[in-house]
Design a protein around this motif. Structure first.
Motif, PDB file in Angstrom:
ATOM      1  N   ASP A 308     -15.580 -49.734 -39.821  1.00  0.00           N
ATOM      2  CA  ASP A 308     -14.904 -48.550 -39.784  1.00  0.00           C
ATOM      3  C   ASP A 308     -13.395 -48.806 -40.282  1.00  0.00           C
ATOM      4  OD1 ASP A 308     -16.990 -47.310 -38.595  1.00  0.00           O
ATOM      5  OD2 ASP A 308     -16.158 -47.677 -36.511  1.00  0.00           O
ATOM      6  N   PHE A 309     -12.993 -49.902 -40.158  1.00  0.00           N
ATOM      7  CA  PHE A 309     -11.334 -50.251 -40.561  1.00  0.00           C
ATOM      8  C   PHE A 309     -11.308 -50.000 -41.846  1.00  0.00           C
ATOM      9  CE2 PHE A 309      -7.801 -53.071 -41.470  1.00  0.00           C
ATOM     10  CZ  PHE A 309      -6.985 -52.632 -40.752  1.00  0.00           C
ATOM     11  N   GLU A 310     -12.161 -50.530 -42.854  1.00  0.00           N
ATOM     12  CA  GLU A 310     -11.767 -50.284 -44.256  1.00  0.00           C
ATOM     13  C   GLU A 310     -11.654 -48.886 -44.778  1.00  0.00           C
ATOM     14  OE1 GLU A 310     -14.314 -51.005 -48.453  1.00  0.00           O
ATOM     15  OE2 GLU A 310     -14.965 -52.139 -46.729  1.00  0.00           O
ATOM     16  N   GLU A 311     -12.580 -48.036 -44.149  1.00  0.00           N
ATOM     17  CA  GLU A 311     -12.630 -46.789 -44.281  1.00  0.00           C
ATOM     18  C   GLU A 311     -11.457 -45.972 -43.726  1.00  0.00           C
ATOM     19  OE1 GLU A 311     -15.439 -42.795 -43.549  1.00  0.00           O
ATOM     20  OE2 GLU A 311     -16.169 -44.889 -43.194  1.00  0.00           O
ATOM     21  N   ALA A 312     -10.987 -46.516 -42.510  1.00  0.00           N
ATOM     22  CA  ALA A 312      -9.892 -45.743 -41.887  1.00  0.00           C
ATOM     23  C   ALA A 312      -8.361 -46.097 -42.707  1.00  0.00           C
ATOM     24  CB  ALA A 312      -9.624 -46.442 -40.557  1.00  0.00           C
ATOM     25  N   VAL A 313      -8.420 -47.440 -43.324  1.00  0.00           N
ATOM     26  CA  VAL A 313      -7.311 -47.746 -44.158  1.00  0.00           C
ATOM     27  C   VAL A 313      -7.028 -46.820 -45.369  1.00  0.00           C
ATOM     28  CG1 VAL A 313      -6.304 -49.571 -45.604  1.00  0.00           C
ATOM     29  CG2 VAL A 313      -7.127 -50.120 -43.501  1.00  0.00           C
ATOM     30  N   GLU A 314      -8.231 -46.607 -46.111  1.00  0.00           N
ATOM     31  CA  GLU A 314      -8.358 -46.046 -47.384  1.00  0.00           C
ATOM     32  C   GLU A 314      -7.970 -44.365 -46.914  1.00  0.00           C
ATOM     33  OE1 GLU A 314     -10.968 -45.509 -51.082  1.00  0.00           O
ATOM     34  OE2 GLU A 314     -11.903 -46.961 -49.755  1.00  0.00           O
ATOM     35  N   LYS A 315      -8.507 -43.817 -45.904  1.00  0.00           N
ATOM     36  CA  LYS A 315      -8.258 -42.594 -45.496  1.00  0.00           C
ATOM     37  C   LYS A 315      -7.064 -42.106 -44.674  1.00  0.00           C
ATOM     38  CE  LYS A 315     -13.105 -41.400 -46.246  1.00  0.00           C
ATOM     39  NZ  LYS A 315     -14.255 -40.741 -45.742  1.00  0.00           N
ATOM     40  N   ASP A 316      -6.355 -42.894 -44.137  1.00  0.00           N
ATOM     41  CA  ASP A 316      -5.144 -42.690 -43.512  1.00  0.00           C
ATOM     42  C   ASP A 316      -4.226 -41.883 -44.124  1.00  0.00           C
ATOM     43  OD1 ASP A 316      -3.184 -43.912 -41.445  1.00  0.00           O
ATOM     44  OD2 ASP A 316      -1.919 -43.757 -43.254  1.00  0.00           O
ATOM     45  N   ALA A 317      -4.307 -40.709 -43.425  1.00  0.00           N
ATOM     46  CA  ALA A 317      -3.501 -39.457 -43.911  1.00  0.00           C
ATOM     47  C   ALA A 317      -2.021 -39.213 -43.688  1.00  0.00           C
ATOM     48  CB  ALA A 317      -4.264 -38.171 -43.583  1.00  0.00           C
ATOM     49  N   THR A 318      -1.376 -40.269 -43.166  1.00  0.00           N
ATOM     50  CA  THR A 318       0.021 -40.294 -42.649  1.00  0.00           C
ATOM     51  C   THR A 318       0.772 -39.404 -44.112  1.00  0.00           C
ATOM     52  OG1 THR A 318      -0.258 -41.955 -41.312  1.00  0.00           O
ATOM     53  CG2 THR A 318       1.739 -41.337 -41.723  1.00  0.00           C
ATOM     54  N   LYS A 319       1.382 -38.446 -43.940  1.00  0.00           N
ATOM     55  CA  LYS A 319       2.056 -37.817 -44.803  1.00  0.00           C
ATOM     56  C   LYS A 319       3.555 -38.037 -44.592  1.00  0.00           C
ATOM     57  CE  LYS A 319      -1.578 -35.750 -46.697  1.00  0.00           C
ATOM     58  NZ  LYS A 319      -1.798 -36.107 -47.920  1.00  0.00           N
ATOM     59  N   THR A 320       4.276 -38.456 -43.805  1.00  0.00           N
ATOM     60  CA  THR A 320       5.214 -38.808 -43.631  1.00  0.00           C
ATOM     61  C   THR A 320       5.757 -40.290 -44.195  1.00  0.00           C
ATOM     62  OG1 THR A 320       5.245 -38.104 -41.170  1.00  0.00           O
ATOM     63  CG2 THR A 320       7.240 -39.204 -41.883  1.00  0.00           C
ATOM     64  N   ALA A 321       6.425 -40.008 -45.422  1.00  0.00           N
ATOM     65  CA  ALA A 321       6.943 -41.154 -46.257  1.00  0.00           C
ATOM     66  C   ALA A 321       8.170 -41.797 -45.434  1.00  0.00           C
ATOM     67  CB  ALA A 321       7.519 -40.514 -47.717  1.00  0.00           C
ATOM     68  N   VAL A 322       8.076 -43.195 -45.727  1.00  0.00           N
ATOM     69  CA  VAL A 322       9.548 -43.756 -45.384  1.00  0.00           C
ATOM     70  C   VAL A 322      10.275 -43.617 -46.168  1.00  0.00           C
ATOM     71  CG1 VAL A 322       8.190 -45.779 -44.018  1.00  0.00           C
ATOM     72  CG2 VAL A 322       8.388 -45.851 -46.428  1.00  0.00           C
ATOM     73  N   LEU A 323      11.453 -43.046 -45.557  1.00  0.00           N
ATOM     74  CA  LEU A 323      12.690 -42.396 -46.475  1.00  0.00           C
ATOM     75  C   LEU A 323      13.349 -43.351 -47.484  1.00  0.00           C
ATOM     76  CD1 LEU A 323      14.068 -39.645 -44.051  1.00  0.00           C
ATOM     77  CD2 LEU A 323      12.276 -39.469 -45.731  1.00  0.00           C
ATOM     78  N   ASP A 324      13.236 -44.600 -46.718  1.00  0.00           N
ATOM     79  CA  ASP A 324      14.305 -45.625 -47.582  1.00  0.00           C
ATOM     80  C   ASP A 324      13.301 -46.373 -48.471  1.00  0.00           C
ATOM     81  OD1 ASP A 324      13.050 -46.969 -45.514  1.00  0.00           O
ATOM     82  OD2 ASP A 324      14.954 -48.012 -44.705  1.00  0.00           O
ATOM     83  N   GLY A 325      12.088 -46.031 -48.411  1.00  0.00           N
ATOM     84  CA  GLY A 325      11.264 -47.095 -49.567  1.00  0.00           C
ATOM     85  C   GLY A 325      10.724 -48.306 -49.210  1.00  0.00           C
ATOM     86  N   THR A 326      11.097 -48.627 -47.673  1.00  0.00           N
ATOM     87  CA  THR A 326      10.564 -49.799 -47.287  1.00  0.00           C
ATOM     88  C   THR A 326       9.257 -50.240 -47.093  1.00  0.00           C
ATOM     89  OG1 THR A 326      11.356 -51.548 -45.471  1.00  0.00           O
ATOM     90  CG2 THR A 326      11.166 -49.234 -44.684  1.00  0.00           C
ATOM     91  N   VAL A 327       8.825 -51.146 -46.503  1.00  0.00           N
ATOM     92  CA  VAL A 327       7.454 -51.353 -46.273  1.00  0.00           C
ATOM     93  C   VAL A 327       6.922 -50.342 -45.187  1.00  0.00           C
ATOM     94  CG1 VAL A 327       5.718 -52.997 -45.148  1.00  0.00           C
ATOM     95  CG2 VAL A 327       7.890 -53.955 -46.522  1.00  0.00           C
ATOM     96  N   HIS A 328       5.760 -49.837 -45.642  1.00  0.00           N
ATOM     97  CA  HIS A 328       5.465 -48.652 -44.603  1.00  0.00           C
ATOM     98  C   HIS A 328       4.648 -49.399 -43.555  1.00  0.00           C
ATOM     99  CE1 HIS A 328       2.654 -45.255 -43.426  1.00  0.00           C
ATOM    100  NE2 HIS A 328       3.471 -44.469 -44.178  1.00  0.00           N
ATOM    101  N   PRO A 329       4.553 -48.632 -42.390  1.00  0.00           N
ATOM    102  CA  PRO A 329       3.877 -49.367 -40.914  1.00  0.00           C
ATOM    103  C   PRO A 329       2.563 -49.615 -41.304  1.00  0.00           C
ATOM    104  CG  PRO A 329       5.483 -47.382 -40.652  1.00  0.00           C
ATOM    105  CD  PRO A 329       5.210 -47.452 -42.077  1.00  0.00           C
ATOM    106  N   LEU A 330       1.765 -48.718 -42.120  1.00  0.00           N
ATOM    107  CA  LEU A 330       0.660 -48.835 -42.574  1.00  0.00           C
ATOM    108  C   LEU A 330       0.461 -50.434 -42.977  1.00  0.00           C
ATOM    109  CD1 LEU A 330      -2.499 -48.039 -42.492  1.00  0.00           C
ATOM    110  CD2 LEU A 330      -2.202 -47.391 -44.753  1.00  0.00           C
ATOM    111  N   THR A 331       1.080 -50.769 -43.931  1.00  0.00           N
ATOM    112  CA  THR A 331       1.068 -51.983 -44.649  1.00  0.00           C
ATOM    113  C   THR A 331       1.135 -53.137 -43.698  1.00  0.00           C
ATOM    114  OG1 THR A 331       2.024 -51.017 -46.577  1.00  0.00           O
ATOM    115  CG2 THR A 331       1.995 -53.453 -46.636  1.00  0.00           C
ATOM    116  N   SER A 332       2.104 -53.008 -42.974  1.00  0.00           N
ATOM    117  CA  SER A 332       2.447 -54.039 -41.831  1.00  0.00           C
ATOM    118  C   SER A 332       1.196 -54.302 -40.981  1.00  0.00           C
ATOM    119  CB  SER A 332       3.781 -53.991 -41.278  1.00  0.00           C
ATOM    120  OG  SER A 332       3.978 -52.802 -40.445  1.00  0.00           O
ATOM    121  N   TYR A 333       0.563 -52.926 -40.337  1.00  0.00           N
ATOM    122  CA  TYR A 333      -0.410 -52.971 -39.555  1.00  0.00           C
ATOM    123  C   TYR A 333      -1.705 -53.665 -40.211  1.00  0.00           C
ATOM    124  CZ  TYR A 333      -4.306 -50.949 -36.493  1.00  0.00           C
ATOM    125  OH  TYR A 333      -5.148 -50.779 -35.635  1.00  0.00           O
TER     126      TYR A 333
END
Length: 564
Positions: A308-333
């Motif tokens: 499930d995890f692989e599919e969840a990563v690809e389909k993560d639909a968080t639309k809130t961009a990190v405003l300063d262009g830093t590492v996205h929470p999804l990436t660190s997760y």
């Protein structure tokens, strides 16, 4: 018949004050019954046998009460500390807290810590005082001879099952259903799972093992009754313990549950041989089967959660961009998730082995590669949320750099390989180059000689001619440069490059292009402005000013934060 009167006197006094003497009297009664039963031709034999049997019946009843009283008096719940102190601290922390480093993990697994843990281990508690066990054994033997198997079983089950169940309640063990689990907040559930893993270890290794030991000693010589008693005493407690594992395995799957599922699977595999040994009798067959079913179900649920995890990563639909262009929470997760996987390599090998899935290393490499690809695909989608194409490139650069750096520093590098690392390092550089081109090409055009000259030729070189260049055009270039640079400074000092080395190298790459061009432009055309009115209005910055302001880029400043 004086011996009969002596026996009768002891029987009537009861077993409580002098059990040994009482048991001798019971044996004497049995001897009398055997003697007169084989000599029925004696005149008084029938009367003596009847009298002795009546007395023996009373004696066994009193022994039954003594067995109940002794067992009940000494069957007390064990305090949790006395159980947990019998095992060394687990060296592996419960690892569900993704995104949080366990600062104590290294300490917990160090040889010094393990040595210290072993030093503090106490011997198992006596569930019943050792001096009482032989008394219970002797009484049990007399009751068995009298055919009171069922009474023994009932008394033993009532006293010992209650003591074990009270001990479990003191530990915090409770029966939970799938519905109960579904209602819990993740933090609460995570703590309960961590508790359950510790409970399983201590209950099986200390409590059930101790219960088996006293059961074996009390009913030594009667295997069937021994096995029945142990089964009935522990059945409900085993059911309560396993019910929680079943509830977790059957509850709704989610990525954060993978590691606690692996922890739970790991403890079940760790305890498998002990469970098989402690519950080896035919009367414990259902308990052995329930434990085996739970182990398999945890493995299956973990495997499905993994997929499930692989599919969840690809389909993560968080639309809130990190405003300063830093590492996205999804990436660190995701990166933390992958790092955690490598702490479970031995467990994963066991898990994949449950299903005969072949080469574990190849599977792990394949899954890790697919997860990384899914993450990159998702990040590409998220990067399109930015309106500023420069920030798009900075965002992708930051995230790819974080991924590559994390892989290089972890065991994932061995599975993904050097080629993967090198290819993706080039991707980071490509995004950095794209950022420079998009952000700085327009401002560099302001410092170009092209378009300034109306006739003749000129260059950036020292001593180049300024003939044909109008002061108004140079002023316009300075004004445009100042405006563009101030806009970039204001906007991009709010952007973030979290890695200090990458941040410095990006600033340096910009400075290496911008500062020589600016110095050359000032040297070439500065005199045209300096000789006129208000030169500082146009030549607002020295090269040193630009260098200082470039050092403020990518610091994640807020709008109202003063300049350094």
């Amino acid at each position: 018949m004086s011996i009969n009167f002596q026996a009768e006197a002891k029987i009537l006094r009861g077993p409580h004050e002098d059990l040994e003497s009482y048991l001798e009297a019971v044996d004497q009664l049995r001897s009398i019954i055997r003697f007169f039963s084989s000599n029925k031709n004696l005149k008084s034999s029938i009367g003596v046998i009847n009298q002795a049997n009546t007395l023996l019946g009373k004696a066994i009843f009193k022994l039954e009460e003594e067995f109940r009283q002794l067992l009940t008096s000494y069957s007390k719940p064990v305090e949790p500390d006395r159980l947990t102190d019998c095992l060394p601290n687990p060296t592996k922390p419960i690892s569900a807290a993704l995104g949080h480093d366990d600062s104590n993990a290294a300490l917990k697994s160090s040889p010094e810590h393990q040595h210290k843990s072993l030093e503090n281990v106490r011997p198992p508690p006596d569930l019943i005082p050792p001096r009482i066990i032989p008394l219970l054994h002797k009484i049990a033997q007399q009751m068995i001879q009298a055919g009171h198997h069922q009474q023994l079983l009932n008394i033993y089950r009532e006293a010992r099952a209650s003591a074990i169940e009270q001990t479990l309640r003191k530990l915090g063990v409770e029966r939970l259903s799938k519905e109960d689990v579904q209602k819990m907040q993740w933090e609460v559930l995570e703590a309960k799972i961590g508790g359950w893993i510790n409970f399983m270890r201590v209950v099986v290794k200390v409590l059930f093992a101790g219960e088996k030991k006293i059961c074996d000693e009390i009913f030594e010589g009667n295997d069937t009754l021994r096995d029945q008693c142990f089964s009935e005493v522990t059945a409900n407690s085993v059911s309560v313990l396993l019910s929680f594992g079943e509830a977790i395995a059957k509850s709704k799957r989610s990525p954060e549950k993978l590691f606690v599922l692996l922890d739970m699977y790991e403890i079940m595999r760790e305890l498998q041989s002990e469970l098989d040994t402690i519950f080896k009798s035919k009367y414990c067959g259902e308990m052995r089967e329930a434990a085996a079913v739970l182990t398999k179900r945890l493995a299956q649920t973990a495997r499905e959660t993994f997929s499930d995890f692989e599919e969840a990563v690809e389909k993560d639909a968080t639309k809130t961009a990190v405003l300063d262009g830093t590492v996205h929470p999804l990436t660190s997760y995701v990166i933390n998730y992958v790092k955690f996987l490598f702490d479970y390599q031995s467990t994963l090998k066991l898990l994949f082995g449950e299903f005969g899935d072949g080469d574990v290393d190849a599977q792990l490499a394949s899954i890790t590669t697919r997860i990384m690809q899914a993450l990159q695909t998702n990040l590409d989608g998220k990067s399109k949320l930015y309106k500023d194409p420069s920030l798009t490139q900075l965002f992708l650069m930051n995230n790819m750099h974080y991924i590559v750096r994390s892989v290089r520093r972890s065991e994932a590098k061995d599975l993904l390989g050097d080629d993967w690392v090198q290819i993706n390092r080039r991707v980071v550089q490509q995004h950095a180059n794209q950022y420079k081109r998009i952000s700085w090409s327009k401002i560099l055009q302001c410092l170009s000689i092209q378009g300034l000259q109306t006739g003749g030729s000129g260059s950036f070189g020292d001593g180049g001619s300024t003939s044909g260049v109008s002061r108004a055009m140079v002023k316009d270039r300075y004004k445009t440069f100042n405006m563009l640079f101030e806009e970039l400074h204001q906007r991009q000092s709010q952007w973030t490059v979290p890695d200090s080395e990458l941040r410095e190298s990006l600033r340096l790459a910009v400075a290496e292009v911008l500062l020589p061009a600016y110095r050359s432009f000032i040297k070439r055309f500065g005199p045209l402005i300096e000789g006129g009115k208000n030169p500082q209005k146009y030549i607002r910055y020295s090269p040193e000013d630009l260098e200082r302001m470039l050092a403020e880029f990518f610091e994640g400043k807020t709008w109202n934060e003063p300049r350094r």
